[in-house]
Motif scaffolding. Structure first.
Motif, mmCIF file in Angstrom:
data_model
loop_
_atom_site.group_PDB
_atom_site.id
_atom_site.type_symbol
_atom_site.label_atom_id
_atom_site.label_comp_id
_atom_site.label_asym_id
_atom_site.label_seq_id
_atom_site.Cartn_x
_atom_site.Cartn_y
_atom_site.Cartn_z
ATOM 1 N N VAL A 85 1.028 -1.332 -0.068
ATOM 2 C CA VAL A 85 -0.395 -0.543 0.155
ATOM 3 C C VAL A 85 0.499 0.951 0.250
ATOM 4 O O VAL A 85 0.233 2.347 -0.843
ATOM 5 C CB VAL A 85 -0.759 0.208 0.971
ATOM 6 C CG1 VAL A 85 -1.368 1.349 1.235
ATOM 7 C CG2 VAL A 85 -2.030 -0.959 1.087
ATOM 8 N N TRP B 285 2.307 1.693 -3.359
ATOM 9 C CA TRP B 285 1.691 1.353 -4.679
ATOM 10 C C TRP B 285 1.318 3.043 -5.301
ATOM 11 O O TRP B 285 1.300 2.803 -6.919
ATOM 12 C CB TRP B 285 0.274 1.174 -4.167
ATOM 13 C CG TRP B 285 -0.020 0.124 -5.721
ATOM 14 C CD1 TRP B 285 0.289 0.597 -7.234
ATOM 15 C CD2 TRP B 285 -0.632 -1.152 -5.828
ATOM 16 N NE1 TRP B 285 -0.515 -1.027 -7.785
ATOM 17 C CE2 TRP B 285 -1.595 -1.371 -6.686
ATOM 18 C CE3 TRP B 285 -1.859 -1.666 -4.465
ATOM 19 C CZ2 TRP B 285 -2.584 -2.604 -7.480
ATOM 20 C CZ3 TRP B 285 -2.359 -2.839 -4.608
ATOM 21 C CH2 TRP B 285 -2.906 -3.328 -6.464
ATOM 22 N N PRO B 286 1.319 3.656 -4.608
ATOM 23 C CA PRO B 286 1.036 5.205 -5.164
ATOM 24 C C PRO B 286 2.182 5.208 -6.660
ATOM 25 O O PRO B 286 2.386 6.150 -7.741
ATOM 26 C CB PRO B 286 0.925 6.444 -4.362
ATOM 27 C CG PRO B 286 0.971 5.407 -3.396
ATOM 28 C CD PRO B 286 1.727 3.988 -3.400
ATOM 29 N N ALA C 69 -1.054 0.889 -11.957
ATOM 30 C CA ALA C 69 -2.248 0.360 -10.871
ATOM 31 C C ALA C 69 -2.622 -1.313 -10.801
ATOM 32 O O ALA C 69 -3.427 -1.306 -10.176
ATOM 33 C CB ALA C 69 -3.295 1.072 -11.206
ATOM 34 N N THR D 167 -3.346 7.439 3.331
ATOM 35 C CA THR D 167 -3.656 7.213 2.295
ATOM 36 C C THR D 167 -4.960 6.204 2.098
ATOM 37 O O THR D 167 -5.101 5.322 2.448
ATOM 38 C CB THR D 167 -2.518 6.114 2.264
ATOM 39 O OG1 THR D 167 -0.739 6.165 2.346
ATOM 40 C CG2 THR D 167 -1.947 5.559 0.389
ATOM 41 N N LEU E 86 -6.216 4.053 -1.693
ATOM 42 C CA LEU E 86 -6.090 4.075 -3.446
ATOM 43 C C LEU E 86 -7.209 2.669 -3.988
ATOM 44 O O LEU E 86 -7.716 2.439 -3.349
ATOM 45 C CB LEU E 86 -4.950 2.318 -3.002
ATOM 46 C CG LEU E 86 -3.277 3.317 -2.353
ATOM 47 C CD1 LEU E 86 -2.689 1.470 -1.943
ATOM 48 C CD2 LEU E 86 -3.270 3.620 -3.174
ATOM 49 N N ARG F 250 -7.560 -0.240 -7.509
ATOM 50 C CA ARG F 250 -6.044 -0.863 -7.935
ATOM 51 C C ARG F 250 -6.666 -2.104 -8.336
ATOM 52 O O ARG F 250 -7.805 -3.048 -8.133
ATOM 53 C CB ARG F 250 -5.368 -0.640 -6.699
ATOM 54 C CG ARG F 250 -4.901 0.425 -6.578
ATOM 55 C CD ARG F 250 -3.983 1.122 -7.196
ATOM 56 N NE ARG F 250 -4.129 2.979 -6.996
ATOM 57 C CZ ARG F 250 -3.024 3.207 -7.480
ATOM 58 N NH1 ARG F 250 -1.776 3.039 -7.764
ATOM 59 N NH2 ARG F 250 -2.919 4.587 -7.312
ATOM 60 N N ALA G 17 -3.947 9.052 -8.853
ATOM 61 C CA ALA G 17 -4.466 8.877 -7.491
ATOM 62 C C ALA G 17 -6.380 8.353 -7.906
ATOM 63 O O ALA G 17 -6.561 7.036 -6.856
ATOM 64 C CB ALA G 17 -4.643 9.842 -6.661
ATOM 65 N N GLY H 130 -6.080 6.019 -10.335
ATOM 66 C CA GLY H 130 -6.336 4.419 -10.719
ATOM 67 C C GLY H 130 -6.984 4.288 -11.694
ATOM 68 O O GLY H 130 -7.154 4.920 -12.411
#
Length: 522
Positions: free
Chosen positions: A215, A218-219, A223, A272, A274, A277, A355, A357
């Motif tokens: 996590v 991953w940014p 994706a 954070t 996500l 993804r 952001a 994804g």
């Protein structure tokens, strides 16, 4: 005749003056010996040997051609080339296809919810069953794509460093300019624009990520990712699956399988989030490590295991005489590599805002496909009741229709990356594959082949049988025995199971020795 009765008769005969005793003197036992039975003593009965496992029926042949012309032919070619069971090659190919397809579309289920095309697969095979070699063949296009991404990343990273340095210098200049008023400074900063985003890291797969680490990193990565390893013990025995982290890790990977956003709040890292993804997974695990993973009550209760497609083929070791690779296998492998590579190179439907994804399109089932899917769903559900054949794998069976939908979506995208619907033919192939997986789960569960203690005991029994000597010293078990039983506690536990099942005995004396009782198969 009892001891007391015989003694009274002897005294009476003596008092009467009779010279011949009225009974056999051997009927009177010595005072320091237990009474003898009047019947002949039979030799002790041999201890019955109990099997460690219920007989495991052979695995059904994997329906490899149901994977379609691209994946099915490639899997068959890999199985022939590597000389590995069909299901090992099929698992490797299907997992790679899921990784490549998951960025492009989601499947719209008949009940109106979308599901990712992400698949989690676990292949159980011992060392020497050539799972790594099969995986290398299946992952060739993914490794090639990562190499190309790495070359691009080097150039993009250099360009980003220059752009970021210029942007930082210009921002500092604007902030330090005392001639600018509030509104002019805002306008100048807005004109400058946001901070340049760094290039994405050239990573598509990882062998043993922790969920927290995934996590956090991953940014800065694509994706759509995969957890792929031919040494699955790295993952199942890693930090993320330690006792104190297991539930959290399982919950996190379940969220990703469901396609839900991941929200993480930490004191140092802040918030954070996500979105969009996708994560595919393929773990190739040895039997002992797989048993601990697949029998873990925490993972089963949490639901991660119901999201996993398992294959545990029978080994074909001993039948793989060397043969030259056939040129006929090159063509289907070239087609497979080109198709998976094209999916990885195709532009992903990603939002302008990184952001957010991925934004995959929906794959709808045709009306005929929906009818087939509903029939399969009802068929499985009827067998999940208290008296049903699937009652012991109810957790997996409850999701197997969804598995079928996901597999159908993967097969559809492999056939045509621009497809908009899933045909009845494709859903029929996916249902056949899903039906094989539920049968495999039921087969393994019925034979208790996921109990790690029994698997270790079986490994030790097989090792004891491989020696010509009938007795083996305990220290040799610790020194030379199977790896899972080379600690004292593990060896003691395995020997206790074998002794309880009647397979071994321990004669008295020193040094401590283990005696194998007979050589029947378990």
């Amino acid at each position: 005749m009892s001891y007391r009765t015989s003694l009274r008769r002897a005294i009476s005969a003596y008092d009467s003056g009779a010279h011949r005793p009225a009974f056999d003197l051997q009927e009177v036992p010595c005072l320091d010996q237990p009474p003898r039975s009047s019947k002949a003593t039979s030799p002790p009965a041999e201890i019955e040997k109990l099997p460690l496992f219920l007989p495991l029926p052979p695995a059904e042949p994997y329906p490899i051609q149901e994977l379609g012309p691209v994946l099915g032919d490639a899997a068959a070619a890999i199985a022939r080339k590597v000389q590995t069971p069909d299901s090992i090659a099929a698992q490797a190919v299907l997992a790679a296809a899921s990784l490549a397809a998951q960025a492009h579309a989601d499947v719209l289920m008949p009940y109106g919810q979308t599901r990712p095309l992400s698949l989690y697969l676990v292949t159980v095979a011992a060392s020497g069953d050539r799972k790594s070699t099969a995986d290398n063949e299946a992952l060739w296009p993914i490794r090639r794509r990562e190499e190309a991404m790495h070359s691009i990343f080097a150039l993009e990273h250099q360009a980003w460093c220059i752009a970021h340095a210029a942007w930082s210098a210009e921002r500092k200049k604007i902030e330090a300019d005392r001639k600018l008023g509030f509104d002019d400074r805002k306008f100048a900063l807005a004109t400058l624009g946001p901070e340049p985003e760094p290039a994405l890291r050239p990573v598509l797969t990882s062998a043993e990520p922790t969920f927290e680490g995934l996590v956090k990193a991953w940014p800065g990565m694509p994706a759509a990712l995969g957890v792929f390893t031919a040494e699955g013990g790295q993952f199942t025995g890693g930090h993320g699956m330690a006792q104190e982290n297991r539930l959290r890790t399982a919950a996190g990977f379940s969220i990703l399988w469901d396609g839900q956003p991941v929200t993480r709040l930490r004191a140092l890292d802040g918030v954070t989030i996500l979105r969009g993804r996708r994560l595919a997974m393929h773990l190739m695990v040895q039997p002992d490590a797989a048993a601990e993973f697949l029998a873990d009550p925490v993972l089963r209760d949490q639901g991660l295991l119901s999201r996993v497609l398992v294959a545990a083929p029978n080994s074909i070791a001993g039948t793989r005489r060397y043969r030259m690779p056939s040129p006929d296998d090159d063509a289907p492998l070239r087609v497979y590599r080109a198709r998976i590579l094209s999916l990885l190179e195709a532009p992903s439907p990603i939002s302008v805002d990184r952001a957010q994804g991925l934004q995959p399109r929906e794959l709808r089932m045709t009306l005929e496909a929906q009818d087939l899917w509903r029939e399969f769903y009802d068929h499985v559900e009827e067998q999940c009741g208290p008296a049903g054949e699937l009652r012991n794998v109810r957790d997996f069976a409850a999701k197997v229709a969804e598995h079928a939908g996901r597999i159908a979506g993967v097969l559809t995208i492999v056939d045509d990356v621009n497809a908009s619907e899933i045909s009845a033919t494709t859903i029929g192939r996916a249902i056949t594959l899903a039906d094989w997986y539920v049968a495999e789960a039921s087969r393994l569960q019925r034979a208790a082949r996921t109990d790690p203690k029994l698997l270790r005991a079986q490994a030790l029994l097989d090792w004891l049988r491989s020696h010509s000597a009938n007795e083996i010293e305990f220290r040799d078990v610790l020194r030379l025995g199977p790896a899972p039983t080379r600690t004292k506690d593990a060896a003691e536990a395995a020997l206790a199971i074998l002794k309880a099942h009647g397979w071994i005995d321990e004669p008295t004396g020193r040094p401590r020795r283990i005696q194998l009782l007979g050589d029947e198969t378990s």
